[in-house]
Design an enzyme around this catalytic site. Sequence first.
Site, short mmCIF file in Angstrom:
data_model
loop_
_atom_site.label_atom_id
_atom_site.label_comp_id
_atom_site.label_asym_id
_atom_site.label_seq_id
_atom_site.Cartn_x
_atom_site.Cartn_y
_atom_site.Cartn_z
N GLY A 28 0.81 -1.11 -0.21
CA GLY A 28 -0.01 -0.04 -0.11
C GLY A 28 0.74 1.16 -0.05
N LYS B 53 4.52 12.46 -2.41
CA LYS B 53 5.48 11.34 -1.93
C LYS B 53 6.29 11.77 -0.87
CE LYS B 53 8.67 7.62 -3.54
NZ LYS B 53 9.29 7.08 -4.50
N ASP C 119 8.64 5.19 8.13
CA ASP C 119 8.45 6.42 8.71
C ASP C 119 7.43 7.25 7.78
OD1 ASP C 119 10.33 7.52 6.74
OD2 ASP C 119 11.68 7.94 8.34
N GLY C 120 7.08 6.66 6.53
CA GLY C 120 6.45 7.77 5.85
C GLY C 120 7.10 8.91 4.94
N ASP D 38 4.18 -4.50 -7.38
CA ASP D 38 3.55 -3.41 -7.05
C ASP D 38 4.06 -1.97 -7.52
OD1 ASP D 38 5.67 -4.42 -5.02
OD2 ASP D 38 5.47 -2.33 -4.51
N ASN D 39 5.05 -2.18 -8.25
CA ASN D 39 5.84 -0.97 -9.12
C ASN D 39 5.41 -1.15 -10.57
OD1 ASN D 39 7.08 -0.20 -6.68
ND2 ASN D 39 8.80 -1.21 -7.04
#
Length: 482
Positions: free
Chosen positions: A90, A112, A124-125, A251-252
């Site tokens: 995700g 992003k 950590d996003g 997923d890419n």
Amino acid sequence: MNPFDGLAWTNRFAGLGPDFYTELPAQGLPEPHWVAHSPDCARLLGLPEGWHTRPEALAALSGNSLWPGMRPLASVYSGHQFGVWAGQLGDGRALWLGELDTPHGPHEVQLKGGGLTPYSRRGDGRAVLRSSIREFLCSEAMAALGVPTTRALCITGSRLPVYRETVETAAVVTRVAPSFIRFGHFEHFAHHDQLDALKRLADWFITHHAPECADAPEPVVALLKRVSLQTAELMAHWQAIGFCHGVMNTDNMSMLGLTLDYGPFGFMDGFDPGHICNHSDDRGRYAYARQPAVGFWNLHALAQALVPLLPGEPEAAGERLLEAVDAYRDRFASAMLGRLRAKLGLEGEDAGDQALADDFLKLMAASRADFTLSFRRLSRAEADVEPLRDLFIDREALDAWLARWRQRLTPGAQARMLAVNPAVVLRNHLAEGAIRAAQRDDFTEIERLLKVLSRPFDEPALPSDAALPPDWASTLEVSCSS
């Protein structure tokens, strides 16, 4: 008056419902500042003149506020990573802001590096300045080269520390694409037996992004064939410019055949078919020469996810889907040969063209001749062959090949070749120069390099932009943290 009030947000993806995403705000950058922006991408979106001078833009694109109509969310997907099922993934550091109605059709806008989401897992996003600069420049460089790709509108930065191999500073890239839907979105719902959601996703995608498939006898089969052909074209384009993605996980992989997720990518310097651009890829799964086969493998994974959507026995449904995937092989072969013909300046078709192209690549590999410069100098070899010969160890073998090549040439070859063989690509050392300057708060090199990369077929004002890489470039490494 806010100059962004007139923007129309359609947000079609949000209509799919909460099975597909989690709505949440970004974790904004403290005390953000501008790093770079792309005028070309801004024109694509139809943003007003001077948009990047507005404090409202800086705030929104750093995750600190929203423009009217934005609806931030993180989507869920799964996928195969390095050939192994990785389970739920995700948008772990990407946040979908909405879908903007532009003069070129609806385009989704993402941040992003906007902070933690439910899909961040152990991350950590955040995104760091280093990787953000690389993604920004390469997104726009690939677009200028004519390669299907997601785009990058801007970078914002902050003094916020981010911990990777060393302590770095945070940044946010604003990414743009008609859709960010990946193979992994379909894999997620198939793997979890959420067949209603899988069907809704397929129907939604066909309606909004592949309407020509709707009237086919089996729309899902038609969709898979469409994706297979687009992916084949993309792989041929990558191979033709010496581009290595580095992390071709499912997923890419884009359902629109776009170059998606610029992490440990690289343009080859010395030509090596076995070149591995990703330091984390210790087995070389995503080496340059393997990319076409990996694209084919990933399409099989997508086909497996689509089996439940077809009527009849799964085995028979799978066969129909595999037939759609098989279209990839012929399309890739024809697209690759077509691009090599163009790079060699060949008009029309001749039975010996494949061997002629293959033999030049073998000569390049034997000498580790620079990929970009070999084709660029070949473009002018009729006028001056010595710069090309300087790249090769076995010059007699090159001369013999050139004699064969000249027999196939027709008038105007030089102009044709210069239009398809770039003078400048985003080599790692060029990106590194911009990164090092930015880490000193000097963002002018990003702006300068962006302008050069926006005209890749023109000779640059600085000869070093189109020269052989310096010796220190060989020490640069990129990995999955890049």
